[in-house]
Design an enzyme around this catalytic site. Sequence first.
Site, PDB file in Angstrom:
ATOM      1  N   ASP A  79      31.193  41.232  43.316  1.00 53.77           N
ATOM      2  CA  ASP A  79      31.315  40.655  44.648  1.00 53.77           C
ATOM      3  C   ASP A  79      32.817  40.438  44.881  1.00 53.77           C
ATOM      4  O   ASP A  79      33.624  40.490  43.942  1.00 53.77           O
ATOM      5  CB  ASP A  79      30.510  39.357  44.769  1.00 53.77           C
TER       6      ASP A  79
HETATM    7  C1  BGC Z   1      29.599  38.432  49.975  1.00 53.88           C
HETATM    8  C2  BGC Z   1      29.045  39.827  49.829  1.00 53.88           C
HETATM    9  C3  BGC Z   1      29.803  40.766  50.737  1.00 53.88           C
HETATM   10  C4  BGC Z   1      31.273  40.709  50.392  1.00 53.88           C
HETATM   11  C5  BGC Z   1      32.128  41.617  51.230  1.00 53.88           C
HETATM   12  C6  BGC Z   1      31.104  38.366  49.864  1.00 53.88           C
HETATM   13  O1  BGC Z   1      31.572  37.160  50.331  1.00 53.88           O
HETATM   14  O2  BGC Z   1      28.999  37.560  49.042  1.00 53.88           O
HETATM   15  O3  BGC Z   1      27.676  39.838  50.112  1.00 53.88           O
HETATM   16  O4  BGC Z   1      29.285  42.055  50.670  1.00 53.88           O
HETATM   17  O5  BGC Z   1      31.736  39.382  50.585  1.00 53.88           O
HETATM   18  O6  BGC Z   1      32.272  41.131  52.516  1.00 53.88           O
END
Ligand code: BGC
Length: 818
Positions: free
Chosen positions: A224
């Site tokens: 993530d």
């Molecule tokens: C989230 C993800 C997301 C990523 C990119 C993170 O804060 O948990 O689900 O895909 O950001 O935006």
Amino acid sequence: MSRIEALADAMTLEEQVSLLSSQDFWSVGGMEHLGIGTLRVTDGPNGARGGGGLVGGVKSASFPVGIALGATWNVDLLRQVGDALAEETRSKGAHVLLAPTVNLHRSVTNGRNFECYSEDPVLTAKLAVAYIKGLQSRGVGATIKHFVGNESEIERTSISSDIDERALRELYLVPFEAAVKEGKTWAVMTAYNKLNGTFASENERILNDILRGEWGFDGLVMSDWFGSHSTAETVNAGLDLEMPGPTRDRGQKLVDAVTAGQVSRETVRARALSVLRLMERTRALDDRRPPAEYADDKASHRALIRKAGAEAMVLLKNVGVLPLPASIGKVAVIGPNAKTAQIMGGGSAQLNPHYRISPYDGLHVALGDDRVIYAEGATNHRFQPLLEGSFIAEFFANTELAGQAVHIEEHENAEAFWVGGVGDGKVDPQSFSARVTGSFVPKKSGLHQLGLFSAGFSRLLVDGEVVVDSWTNWTPGSTFFEEGNDEVVGAAWLEAGQSYRLAIEFATKPPRWLGLAAFRAGIGLPLGDEAIAEAVEAARQAEVAVVCIGRTGEWDTEGSDLPSIQLPGRQNELVAAVAAANPRTVVVLQTGGPVEMPWIDDVAAVVEAWYPGQEAGNAIADVLTGRAEPGGRLPQSFPVRWTDNPTHSQDREVYPGLDGHVRYEEGVFIGYRHYEKVGVAPLFPFGFGLSYTQFELSEFVVDTSRFEAEGRVAVRIKVTNVGARAGSTVVQLYVGEASPSVPRPQKELKAFEKGRLAAGEGATVTLNLEPRDFAFFDLEAGNWRVNPGTFHLMVGTSSADIAYQAEIVRKEGLAIRP
Ligand code: BGC
């Protein structure tokens, strides 16, 4: 040797390593001399937002959120949605969608439940598989997330989710396992949190042993965003890609780790191959076009979103008022969500929609001009309403707002979310300041509330005077993914019609976990008692009052959990007052999960409409007028009160977490599994939803001929639409073990089928059970195990409405390899 193996072998160590972290926020690869194109990813899941920050950006189609899709129980529909989202992903120049989100609804207050399908792993798994197949059939990669244990947003980047092995295997891993084995997902995103003490991004057991070893995953594992915290540990544990870039823990650090013998060349090659394989599968390997994003507002997407929205809506109560007859007189459309279209949740799932249809707009078109009366009644915002209008942002290459601005740009509102490329690349994104100026002309005179919060330091000035200071005593709070403080509110008396000069001054601060800079400024004039009185008056004049209430994406959002499941603001008072004035009151609820409904006995009807995407108001009008039926069934139990939920505990470690740990003490008993165990009836059970027609189940037949030998059972049941109009229903099959050797839920959903029948029509449904559908995870053996003994099969239309039961018996136990 395959093409990607040849490519990997043609690379130096440094080149292989360069594939293991992103270049920027959203893209990987791009090695011209080897002819390797660039792979681009985008969020996800209810649309494809494209590159850049979370707000603004090129317009996209906004689909129903996860819990709404969960409520459709419609596998074919999810496949169509996946298919359409592949087109959207391509329109944003991307090859991979960061979706679906399949964490389970453990608590009722998780800020991100709206994005996830259900409290039930089997419903979640079947829908996720269909969504993934839809996407990937069009060559766009799915990235199932967040693997695993991200069931709350509180301290999510550092907390350890402490989950016992049975709960992991029987609940939380199930959707991921299905996504790998049946959906053949091409990518997996690790969760921010630790799992039992080790960050998911460096958790060898779940990445190498379970995901790759047991399940045979051959795709790519990415972190993530900013969720990877080490070099050798993550690479060795099986994390292929560090996101986003530029790299923090790879690059030269990884080359050094190889030289020092902490990571083998073999492992680096295997990680690089995962990246190349995803590039090959999505055709990014040969994609050397510069990124181009465009808005593609397709009629077919509009129609699909409208249909899916209606199919997600759950009719919770209806005492002879819905559907509204064509002959209906005046309809009062009341409430904070009436004229403001609540179409999606907050956080990384948000996007800039093509358009937003509000319930008021939808009903206005459906019923005509002269039949709709409106009153706002109450508000439900979490923050002061966003300041809209033209703002000029000046950027300074220091944190003191000193000297000449190095870049100037225009903004459409007083909100900014800066990641990478800030100020046209002329300032360091981690260290700059900005002054954002505009003006505000109040419509009414009064004591206005001005609110400000920021990931960074900020203050808001009105005509040169500081009215909100979110700078001097800045402390971390629950905004901007826990990088921002809580909203600071100041007040100023402002006169109607006068123009006031506004300035927001902003400076970066050292990041906690995520490298982002952001602020949001709002202004509001609180509604008083007269707003409720106006709503009551409107309700009196109307034949039916439709009250549009609920929450917004400020509440149902990534980055923070809900403070409770009470409706925010004075909405309960509003419903009670309107219902007292007009017994034909219909509540249209828009939330990402359950709320307490103290007025439930006093209203005629309740429809849960969730956040259904850009066609929200049209889909709501379709259901209210009967143009479409309410096709949804609850994917989450709605408890009477928050305290009934298993995570509501005096022990803060159970929820929301204490000293860096959140302990999933309830084990396998979440959702209906819990309510049934403790004998507390929910307000509305899992799987429940009324229809505009009626169905009868009959001719229940259980074929056990293969049960002893193969562990398989087939259940057949006839469903008949005995009402006067066409409609759909969901037949649900639950399994329970009579005398389990370990504590097991009374019943667990194992199969379901949604079908649409014309009035008077009947059809026979067959539901098949496999050995795993009877099994629990046997800790000692490290296997799935089916005990000998009696099992209950229960068929019905919700977890609490079982029409037929059968008992079946096995003589021999059965072990199944994980
Ligand atoms: C989230 C993800 C997301 C990523 C990119 C993170 O804060 O948990 O689900 O895909 O950001 O935006």
